[in-house]
Enzyme design. Structure first.
Site, PDB file in Angstrom:
ATOM      1  N   SER A 166       0.607  -0.873  -0.292  1.00 27.39           N
ATOM      2  CA  SER A 166      -0.482  -0.457   0.422  1.00 27.39           C
ATOM      3  C   SER A 166       0.645   1.310  -0.575  1.00 27.39           C
ATOM      4  O   SER A 166      -0.036   2.357  -0.341  1.00 27.39           O
ATOM      5  CB  SER A 166      -1.316  -0.146   1.391  1.00 27.39           C
ATOM      6  OG  SER A 166       0.232  -0.190   2.355  1.00 27.39           O
ATOM      7  N   ASP A 167       1.615   1.045   0.596  1.00 28.74           N
ATOM      8  CA  ASP A 167       2.485   2.029   0.735  1.00 28.74           C
ATOM      9  C   ASP A 167       4.426   1.974  -0.072  1.00 28.74           C
ATOM     10  O   ASP A 167       5.513   2.444   0.717  1.00 28.74           O
ATOM     11  CB  ASP A 167       3.211   2.589   1.482  1.00 28.74           C
ATOM     12  CG  ASP A 167       3.649   3.997   1.988  1.00 28.74           C
ATOM     13  OD1 ASP A 167       3.694   4.671   1.105  1.00 28.74           O
ATOM     14  OD2 ASP A 167       4.458   4.517   2.911  1.00 28.74           O
ATOM     15  N   LEU A 168       4.210   1.650  -1.024  1.00 23.21           N
ATOM     16  CA  LEU A 168       5.198   1.234  -2.041  1.00 23.21           C
ATOM     17  C   LEU A 168       6.029   2.711  -2.434  1.00 23.21           C
ATOM     18  O   LEU A 168       5.729   3.313  -3.089  1.00 23.21           O
ATOM     19  CB  LEU A 168       5.543   0.752  -3.273  1.00 23.21           C
ATOM     20  CG  LEU A 168       6.623  -0.052  -4.394  1.00 23.21           C
ATOM     21  CD1 LEU A 168       7.985  -0.931  -2.836  1.00 23.21           C
ATOM     22  CD2 LEU A 168       6.046  -1.122  -5.261  1.00 23.21           C
TER      23      LEU A 168
END
Length: 236
Positions: A166-168
């Site tokens: 979700s937060d690459l």
């Protein structure tokens, strides 16, 4: 799946690595400070402590909220059952990814404390030895030394297994001294059906993080050729 151990009416220990003498004190930064094992602190989605002790090297993270809600509620989450808590979900996903031989930190355990229908929680993982995050490497002016093709290929490995990060971003990609690429921080991530839309969104998020940091730091530069090399590695 992590093993749950209730240690008080409102406090539950989640154990992923049964080979270690895990205790509630392991989730208390003051305990590690008393053992002269607190090696540093960091920032991110949660408060972060780096621990280096005879028992091992760990990263301790406290789950915290982001966005506007964090202004009046920093770290309390609605409790709707153990299997919906942040540490249970992240530990379970880490265990699954390790079973798939994906390069992620070894999960150690977690803890959550319920009070009046809300819970607070923390997660403990093993430190990736001799590694730096992608952000720091590029910030030092060393983007030309990175194997961008391999970075893209590793992201593809995760996508091939349906792992949605979700937060690459460039802070959640680590490179160790052997140039092995790792992904970290899987809070609010999941395994889902493969779909080109979310996979492309992951790549777009990574590119945005690189562009954002390049505007903030003079030596932070990633050339168009390097990014194309990353995409070539992703596409195989």
């Amino acid at each position: 799946m992590p093993q749950a151990q209730k240690i008080s009416p409102n406090k539950t220990l989640l154990i992923s690595d049964a080979t270690r003498p895990l205790a509630a004190s392991w989730f208390d930064p003051d305990y590690w400070q008393s053992q002269h094992a607190l090696a540093g602190t960091g920032t991110g989605r949660g408060a972060v402590w780096f621990i280096k002790s005879p028992l091992g090297s760990f990263v301790l993270r406290r789950y915290r909220r982001g966005g506007l809600i964090a202004k009046f509620n920093k770290d309390h989450f609605l409790f709707t059952g153990q299997k919906h808590t942040r540490p249970w979900l992240e530990l379970s996903l880490l265990e699954q990814m390790r079973s798939l031989d994906l390069p992620v930190p070894r999960p150690i355990g977690g803890i959550y404390v319920v009070n009046k229908g809300f819970y607070q929680s923390q997660l403990l993982t093993e430190t990736i030895a001799n590694a730096q995050d992608l952000f720091e490497i590029i910030k030092m002016g060393q983007s030309h030394q990175l194997d961008w093709h391999n970075i893209g290929a590793v992201v593809k490995q995760f996508h091939n297994q349906g792992i949605y990060h979700s937060d690459l971003n460039c802070h959640n990609i680590m490179i160790d001294q052997d140039n092995k690429v790792w992904l970290i921080d899987f809070d609010k991530c999941e395994q889902r059906s493969q779909n080109q839309q979310w996979q492309q969104a992951n790549l777009d998020r990574l590119k945005r993080s690189l562009d954002k940091e390049s505007k903030l730091h003079a030596k932070f530069t990633v050339s168009d050729a390097q990014w194309r090399n990353c995409l070539e590695g992703y596409r195989g």
